[in-house]
Every structure is written in C-alpha cells, then in structure tokens.
Design an enzyme around this catalytic site. Structure first.
Site, PDB file in Angstrom:
ATOM      1  CG  HIS A   3      -0.220   0.014   2.541  1.00 62.85           C
ATOM      2  ND1 HIS A   3       0.286   1.150   3.104  1.00 62.85           N
ATOM      3  CD2 HIS A   3       0.063  -0.992   3.406  1.00 62.85           C
ATOM      4  CE1 HIS A   3       0.845   0.865   4.269  1.00 62.85           C
ATOM      5  NE2 HIS A   3       0.735  -0.443   4.467  1.00 62.85           N
ATOM      6  CB  CYS A  61       1.539  -3.516   5.483  1.00 62.91           C
ATOM      7  SG  CYS A  61      -0.007  -4.199   6.103  1.00 62.91           S
TER       8      CYS A  61
END
Length: 218
Positions: free
Chosen positions: A171, A187
């Site tokens: 992301h 992440c």
C-alpha cells in the site's frame, strides 16, 4: 496558502500505528516539531477523489527511486517479488528485467514471508486496524476514512492465500521518509506515486513472493 502547505496541514492529522508507524523524519529538529512534513512534498499528481502528493526524491537515496533493473530471479514476468532485507519490490518483466521500487517493511518480528496473490485492489482505501494492532495499541481509532492522512495511502493491494485475506497489504504511505526502513507492523509500504504506478500494472490474481534471507518458503 500553497498546495504543498495544504498537503502538509492535512497530513499532520495522521496519528495511527498499524501498517503505519508514526515517527518523525530523520532530519526533523525540535524547532520544526510542529511541521514534520516540511519540504517533503513538491506538488501533486491529479487523481480521484484526491490528488496524490509528490515526494521530493532528492530527500531519498537514489536506489529507492523507481527504475528498471537487471533481474536474475526465476519468477515469471508479471510476478511481484518483495525482498524484505534489501527493501525493494520487483515487478518482473520479460527478458531478464524488472521494475524496482523502494519500499518500507515490517519491524523485526512483524514481517511476513511467503507466497500469496493479489486478492483484491483498492483505490484510496479506508483503514480498519486488526485485532492484533488494537491489542498492541488499544487507543487506535477503529476506522479511518480514505484520504492523504490514511495509513494505506492512495492504493492498496490485498494479499490472499487460498481465497482468504491474510491481512497483509502492499500500500501507499503518508510517511515518505520510511521508505527503505524497517518500521511498519508487517505491511509493505510504497510512495503513493509508486503504488499508483504498480496498481495500474498488475491485475487481481498476480502472484506475490515475499522473501527474507533469500527465501519465501516458511
């Protein structure tokens, strides 16, 4: 008020952990504590529903800029390969090439490795912390609307195994100085302009290899 100043004021609203790991830019001094984003943005790229803030690349190591490189791995063209140790994401191309992007990765003990696929894709996604994130930091907000102060940034690729969301994402980020660092809660984060570029290049179903110590098998 300039566009960059507006972007800075909006970004100062961020106060999340999760895939985000709020910490200040490395060169930030006490005298600039009220404005940690000063100088990091040089404009914006048109996008909907929000424009994408563009980072001053001179503040980053050149190796973390998006570029085409030689690639000798055995993964098929179109695959994504994340090297946790080197802080790079590769989009494998034909003829021994790859597009390489600089990334930020998970703190020690939080990084995931393995093989997954892009189960779905999100444009300016909203954010909801996982149960693990809340157990670590109970005061986290339970929801954050999409926007430039959102930890997931402009785009998100959601990683799945066997049809199930494994809660790891590739992301964007509102902490551009964290690219090349080991700071997130697991992440893989990219500059917003880079994750927009990657998003346009890869379809749902793309295979993603995340490796540490040269291995992606657990």
């Amino acid at each position: 008020m300039t566009l960059c100043r507006l972007l800075v004021l909006a970004l100062l609203g961020a106060s999340l952990a999760a895939c985000q790991s709020i910490h200040n830019p490395p060169e930030m001094s006490v005298s600039k504590a009220e404005d940690p984003y000063d100088g990091w943005y040089i404009g914006s790229m048109p996008d909907k529903p929000h424009d994408v803030p563009l980072v001053d690349r001179t503040k980053m190591e050149e190796k973390f800029s998006r570029q085409t490189v030689e690639y000798k791995g055995g993964e098929k063209p179109g695959s994504i390969v994340v090297d946790i140790d080197d802080r790079f994401l590769y989009l494998v191309q034909p003829e021994g090439k790859a597009l390489r992007y600089g990334v930020g990765v998970g703190k020690q003990g939080f990084s995931w490795k393995g093989v997954a696929s892009v189960g779905r894709k999100g444009v300016w996604p909203s954010w909801i912390p996982t149960k693990t994130m809340i157990s670590i930091k109970p005061d986290l907000p339970r929801f954050r609307e999409a926007g430039i102060d959102n930890p997931l940034g402009a785009r998100a690729l959601y990683l799945y195994q066997n049809g199930q969301d494994i809660l790891f994402r590739i992301h964007g980020t509102n902490e551009p100085w964290s690219i090349g660092e080991q700071v997130s809660s697991g992440c893989v984060r990219m500059l917003n302009e880079d994750v927009v570029d990657l998003y346009e290049r890869v379809p749902t179903g793309t295979t993603v290899y995340v490796k540490r110590n040269g291995r992606y098998r657990v």
